[in-house]
Write an enzyme that holds these catalytic residues in place. Structure first.
Site, mmCIF file in Angstrom:
data_model
loop_
_atom_site.group_PDB
_atom_site.id
_atom_site.type_symbol
_atom_site.label_atom_id
_atom_site.label_comp_id
_atom_site.label_asym_id
_atom_site.label_seq_id
_atom_site.Cartn_x
_atom_site.Cartn_y
_atom_site.Cartn_z
ATOM 1 N N ARG A 1 -0.191 3.167 -0.357
ATOM 2 C CA ARG A 1 -0.721 2.133 0.486
ATOM 3 C C ARG A 1 -0.373 2.474 1.850
ATOM 4 O O ARG A 1 -0.866 1.954 3.025
ATOM 5 C CB ARG A 1 -0.359 0.577 0.125
ATOM 6 N N TRP B 1 0.619 -5.996 -3.209
ATOM 7 C CA TRP B 1 1.169 -5.386 -1.751
ATOM 8 C C TRP B 1 2.659 -5.998 -1.629
ATOM 9 O O TRP B 1 3.312 -4.917 -1.193
ATOM 10 C CB TRP B 1 0.465 -6.194 -0.615
ATOM 11 N N ASN B 2 2.698 -7.002 -2.141
ATOM 12 C CA ASN B 2 4.257 -7.496 -2.074
ATOM 13 C C ASN B 2 5.066 -6.977 -3.420
ATOM 14 O O ASN B 2 5.432 -7.516 -4.162
ATOM 15 C CB ASN B 2 4.486 -8.874 -2.076
ATOM 16 N N ASP B 3 5.253 -5.473 -3.248
ATOM 17 C CA ASP B 3 5.752 -4.835 -4.564
ATOM 18 C C ASP B 3 7.058 -5.395 -5.367
ATOM 19 O O ASP B 3 7.115 -5.061 -6.382
ATOM 20 C CB ASP B 3 5.698 -3.459 -4.423
ATOM 21 N N PRO B 4 7.864 -5.866 -4.575
ATOM 22 C CA PRO B 4 9.338 -6.452 -5.442
ATOM 23 C C PRO B 4 8.880 -7.481 -6.172
ATOM 24 O O PRO B 4 9.883 -8.151 -6.723
ATOM 25 C CB PRO B 4 10.199 -6.638 -3.997
#
Length: 769
Positions: free
Chosen positions: A335, A455-458
């Site tokens: 990304r 997108w907010n991978d954590p």
């Protein structure tokens, strides 16, 4: 331009930032680079240098010191201020696109220390210019000292070759297995420094030069007026050179020093000969010409000088660095690569195309693409072992944006292979597969699956069992499909266009039916089907991204659109919107890794600048020109409500985030991270959606969304093989309206501007109610 802070100011139409004191709030560095080499130069000349190939190696770590000694009086000083912290009579550091120059005056000697990285090779060139401003002849000793880091000291050897004047350091990896030995032979690395004038003395040992381990006091060699010579073995290597310089009143002396790395002493000698034949001035001119070409792709002139400087100069540099160096990492998410290339397409469409295609080759035959990857061929580790689900959607969003810039439908037919397969398919087929994969990987609520994060991978807690669903993934897919459909139509593929339309409607309906929480859209559903990002959550109630992308995708309309905008505005700060509210205070297994991040930083409640650009984009879609521009302007480190003296950062790049906790003394502090997805989105959003000079599948269209109080602005843009000078007038004082267009003095009624390769067009646009 106006002075932006007590520490410095822009000049030369924003092309240079001048720092007026060595005592800045933090290390205010410039970054200079080519495709294989990167160095950081602070306002006092300090920083690391890194060679990328054959593999990342750091050199000159720790310090780069210059000393001057008056041989008559014994007076000594540091023209770079550090390490002696000699107070200069005058001082300025000038950061520009391809160079940094530090000027100072002490004891009637004016010094200029200038550095740049040539367009090719793993080296940096330092030029020292000394001028006698007094009325008496001067006899000086110039000492240069570079810390030559090269993989540890236990096996290191540093020596000086008198004939070639090359001082070099080499260290074979000390802890190496028997099987690794051959590979190390193929990746030898010699770090070096050499002068253009012969050195009168030298030191290879850090301890010998400094007279011990204290590197911040006046070195023993400088006190003596001469280095001791001799090689260094199994100790910290140093490249110290001493030269005697005499200057008559008004006379000037120039000395060059080349620092770099190579595979052998023979390679250094060869490179030295080539450089001498070409000349330092030619190499510098090549660097300046390169940046002139990059910055010449478009130029904006708006009432906002700070945005002008960043759009015309500094964002272009930052996006080139991130793309050409792969953000200086072999461990990265696709990304990042794709969104960097999205911005890079605005300054180098052909280069962006090749970069995106290299990423596309990682797509699997199923349509899936692994998010976190190792680009150096090493075994997967850490995040590379997880399955983040948003990779395919970025393929569509970013490649369609590239195609809009290129206008090359033949590119869609280019054959590209798949990871782990001998098959290949056209780029168009790759994009269809990506859409099909995402649309087919849905959960019980009809939303795209979460996996180990979107997108907010954590946020790796809700979908770890494989059933959790992501509202953002679903919204992003709807947006991506809408971007892909015009290319289906352009190719006459009505069947896929209709199928994709059906999928987009189904997904949008699911989001509106399932994800609305009464005041905003939830972030998703966990493996048990419980929504998260709701008003009932104690922490992580409201997420910025699901509101902005609901608007960007067209999912939110009417009253819900207004409520989304109100929710977005509730997250606002003087320097942009928080990513979520309230942040997590500690470990929460429901949410996962995001809850371990320090509150107010990165994804856990910071003002995450990348997401701020999603907000500005959504503002443009909603017709909020003033709000969009305010967000763009506030994200810059020049923001008067959070100026460099407060945020602590040199204002020549946009950071990853600003600290987001309002009750913290660090509220608004910059992360100082130069690597960020903000850059591509700020370039794209500002040029194509705020200023409205938008590339589409059918040509260049004009659709501004600007602050209502702007009377006019101008954009010069190279688009495909034509050039446009577009002057936009706003006599009615509106943010958005219909456009009245004239091209070369003639009224133009078509939706897209005319295009003919090689033409230059003069365009006037008037916004009307």
């Amino acid at each position: 331009m106006n002075r932006s802070d007590a520490y410095g100011y822009f000049r030369n139409q924003g092309r240079e930032y001048v720092i007026t004191t060595p005592r800045t709030p933090a290390r205010w560095f410039n970054y200079l680079f080519n495709d294989t080499y990167y160095t950081e130069i602070s306002q006092t000349g300090q920083g690391d240098s890194v060679a990328f190939r054959p593999h990342n190696r750091t050199l000159t770590r720790g310090f780069r010191y210059f000393y001057l000694k008056d041989l008559e009086t014994g007076g000594t000083w540091s023209p770079l201020y550090q390490p002696l912290k000699t107070e200069p009579e005058a001082y300025e550091c000038i950061h520009s696109l391809g160079t940094t120059e530090i000027r100072s005056v002490s004891q009637e000697i004016a010094s200029s220390i200038h550095v740049f990285v040539p367009r090719a090779g793993q080296q940096e060139i330092w030029t020292v210019t000394l001028t006698n401003t007094g009325v008496k002849p001067r006899s000086l000793s110039l000492f240069t000292a570079f810390s030559l880091e090269n993989g540890g000291v236990m096996g290191s050897k540093c020596q000086f070759d008198q004939e070639s004047q090359i001082l070099s350091s080499y260290s074979f990896p000390y802890h190496v297995t028997y099987g690794q030995k051959a590979g190390c032979d193929d990746h030898t690395n010699v770090v070096y420094v050499y002068p253009d004038y012969p050195a009168d003395s030298y030191d290879c040992s850090q301890r010998a030069f400094f007279g011990g381990d204290d590197i911040y006091e006046l070195p023993a060699a400088v006190q003596k007026g001469r280095c001791s010579g001799g090689q260094a073995e199994a100790e910290n290597p140093l490249g110290a050179l001493q030269q005697t310089i005499t200057l008559e009143p008004g006379e000037q002396a120039v000395r060059h020093f080349v620092v770099g790395c190579a595979s052998s002493l023979e390679e250094i000698r060869s490179s030295k000969a080539e450089l001498a034949a070409k000349g330092y001035a030619v190499l510098l001119q090549e660097t300046e010409d390169y940046w002139e070409g990059i910055t010449g792709m478009f130029r904006v002139e708006t009432p906002d000088d700070d945005v002008n400087a960043f759009m015309n100069i500094w964002l272009k540099k930052q996006i080139v660095m991130q793309t050409r160096t792969n953000r200086m990492s072999s461990y990265c998410p696709v990304r990042n690569q794709l969104q960097d290339a999205l911005g890079y397409a605005l300054v180098d469409p052909a280069g962006a195309a090749e970069y995106m295609i290299s990423v596309l080759q990682g797509q699997e035959r199923s349509g899936f693409i692994q998010q976190w990857i190792m680009t150096d061929g090493s075994p997967p580790k850490n995040l590379c072992l997880l399955k983040h689900t948003d990779g395919p959607v970025w393929l569509i969003i970013c490649i369609t944006a590239l195609l809009n810039q290129c206008g090359d439908t033949e590119l869609l037919q280019r054959q590209v292979g798949f990871k782990g397969s001998s098959d290949s398919a056209t780029i168009y087929q790759h994009l269809l597969l990506a859409a099909d994969y995402m649309a087919g990987e849905t959960g019980a609520h009809g939303l795209c699956l979460m996996g180990d994060g979107d997108w907010n991978d954590p946020i790796n807690g809700p979908g770890r069992l494989g059933r959790g669903e992501s509202a953002w993934n679903t919204m992003a897919l709807v947006y991506a499909i809408q971007a892909l459909i015009p290319f289906c139509e352009q190719l006459g593929d009505t069947e896929n266009a209709e199928q994709l339309n059906t999928v987009a409607r189904r997904l949008a309906d699911a989001v509106n039916r399932i994800c609305w929480d009464g005041g905003w859209y939830v972030a998703g559903f966990d493996d048990d089907g419980t929504p998260f990002g709701t008003a009932q959550d104690e922490e992580g109630k409201l997420f910025l991204n699901t509101q902005t992308w609901a608007i960007m995708s067209g999912i939110a309309s009417g009253e819900r659109l207004d409520q989304c905008l109100a929710a977005i505005d509730s997250l606002d700060t003087p320097f942009g919107p928080r990513l979520l509210e309230p942040p997590f205070s500690g470990w929460n297994p429901k949410w996962g890794r995001i809850s371990l991040k320090l509150a107010g930083t990165t994804e856990n409640g910071s003002v995450y600048c990348h997401a701020s650009m999603f907000k500005a984009f959504a503002d443009c879609i909603a017709g909020r020109g003033s709000e969009a521009w305010q967000t763009i302007s506030r994200t810059l480190p020049t923001n008067p409500d959070n100026p460099p003296g407060q945020n602590g950062q040199v204002p020549i790049f946009v950071p990853n985030y600003y600290f987001g906790l309002a009750d913290s003394p660090n509220f608004g502090k910059s992360s100082h991270h130069v690597s960020t997805g903000t850059v591509g989105w700020m370039l794209w959003t500002t040029l194509e959606y705020a200023l409205g000079i938008r590339a589409t599948a059918n040509g260049l269209k004009i659709d501004p969304c600007i602050p209502a109080d702007w009377p006019e602005y101008t954009v010069e843009r190279k688009y495909r093989s034509a050039s446009y000078r577009i002057h936009v007038l706003n006599p009615s004082g509106i943010s958005r309206g219909t456009v009245k267009v004239t091209v070369d003095g003639e009224a133009w009624m078509a939706a897209a501007l005319p295009y003919e390769a090689g033409r230059e067009y003069q365009v006037t646009v008037q916004l009307e109610q």
